[in-house]
Design a protein around this motif. Structure first.
Motif, PDB file in Angstrom:
ATOM      1  N   LEU A   1       6.848  13.043 112.536  1.00 24.03           N
ATOM      2  CA  LEU A   1       6.861  12.464 113.878  1.00 24.03           C
ATOM      3  C   LEU A   1       8.227  12.646 114.536  1.00 24.03           C
ATOM      4  O   LEU A   1       9.241  12.806 113.855  1.00 24.03           O
ATOM      5  CB  LEU A   1       6.540  10.965 113.805  1.00 24.03           C
TER       6      LEU A   1
ATOM      7  N   ASN B   1       3.342  11.881 119.547  1.00 25.78           N
ATOM      8  CA  ASN B   1       4.463  11.632 118.630  1.00 25.78           C
ATOM      9  C   ASN B   1       4.577  12.679 117.529  1.00 25.78           C
ATOM     10  O   ASN B   1       5.572  12.708 116.811  1.00 25.78           O
ATOM     11  CB  ASN B   1       4.292  10.259 117.967  1.00 25.78           C
TER      12      ASN B   1
ATOM     13  N   VAL C   1       3.335   4.519 119.057  1.00 29.28           N
ATOM     14  CA  VAL C   1       3.514   5.554 118.033  1.00 29.28           C
ATOM     15  C   VAL C   1       2.301   5.543 117.098  1.00 29.28           C
ATOM     16  O   VAL C   1       1.652   6.560 116.901  1.00 29.28           O
ATOM     17  CB  VAL C   1       4.798   5.347 117.214  1.00 29.28           C
TER      18      VAL C   1
ATOM     19  N   LYS D   1       7.513   3.172 120.414  1.00 31.31           N
ATOM     20  CA  LYS D   1       8.727   3.983 120.506  1.00 31.31           C
ATOM     21  C   LYS D   1       9.929   3.073 120.683  1.00 31.31           C
ATOM     22  O   LYS D   1       9.847   2.083 121.413  1.00 31.31           O
ATOM     23  CB  LYS D   1       8.610   4.941 121.686  1.00 31.31           C
TER      24      LYS D   1
END
Lengths: 74, 74, 74, 74, 74, 74, 74
Positions: free
Chosen positions: G21, G66, F68, F22
């Protein structure tokens, strides 16, 4: 919240507190209820924005995850 | 918090600590209570904004999820 | 939510409430249902944006983690 | 943290580590304690801001949810 | 979600709903499935961006933690 | 992580992976350990910022909630 | 994910899906694995940024928190 922390929190009941929320908002009012997530009910509350302006909101329930900190109102 | 971490935390009790919060705010005061979520109660606390300005807040309860770190106040 | 907080919350049932959400949106409507996560169902609701504009949305279910606070609508 | 990960983490104990936090801050110090949430205690720590400036902070407790990653300090 | 809230939610099944997501996106479609986290499956869905533009997406699964609120589509 | 997902993840062990975090940072290295939260340990890792600049970081532990996605490094 | 939702999700297995996402990124690929947190493994995946540019990433594991939504790729 647990043990000592909950005990000290109980001393705030029925007193005037200042609650700071995430995002800059604050609330001032009489603490009527709380739980271990810091969900709070304030009576005769007023909302204060980050510029210091005040607005009465009556009895208000605050979801605990928005709370940053709580202290006695002066 | 668990085991060793909680034990080392107990050594901060009744000493002056500096607590950094998410969003740039800090609080300095005497640690009176903590729990495993790092919910904290500070006595004779003062709030420091990111510009270093100080403001007394008395006894303050901090919700643990706002805490970034805590160290001895110098 | 637990104990006293849930009890006080039950007094809001079937009354008109104002719900403030994270991000500046608010909803006003009659509280028909809630649970311990503060998931809410409002009837005859209207959405208020941060500029104060209103828009009817009918019956609306709000996911609790978006709620900042709830107070009686005036 | 579990199994292998905790075991490899134990090898960092009493060595100098670099901890990167969410929001761009880093801390460098001797790892004295950790738990499964990655709550950490660093001794003789110094704080490094995103511009590379250093500031001593002594013994510091870091709340695990702020940690992005940890590696040996060089 | 629990008790009354889940019951009222079941009344939305196989009807057209409007789902507002965090970040300004909305989806409109026929509700085919939900669970207690508000994970949703919409059929014949269309995505609406914050400017009101629409785009068909077919059957879509939405992760519940993105949902702000859900109401009947008009 | 559970069942099939964990099994497929085990095939990445001791191979070179690219991990996107992220906030735009990426890490490339040999996967030495993982757990069900996707806490990872990479060996001989290098950090890549969003502009593509690379910097060696040695053995690094990544807290899973920052991840992620992960894919084979090419 | 539970009950009906997991069942409908299983119908996506080995088909081409589009996963959106948080933060504007999307991934397109063949769904090979999922679990109740919506952790996903896509094969022959390509990453699409918010401007629509595509980049092959091979087999990719996505951490469920996510994910905003998933739909059949067209």
């Amino acid at each position: 919240m647990s043990g000592n922390t909950l005990k000290m929190l109980s001393e705030y009941l029925d007193t005037s507190v200042l609650v700071k929320l995430k995002g800059g908002r604050s609330l001032k009012g009489t603490l009527k209820s709380y739980d271990q997530h810091l969900n709070l009910i304030l009576k005769d509350a007023e909302e204060l924005d980050s510029e210091g302006n005040s607005r009465p909101v009556g009895t208000v329930l605050i979801r605990g995850d928005n709370v940053v900190m709580m202290s006695p109102a002066k």
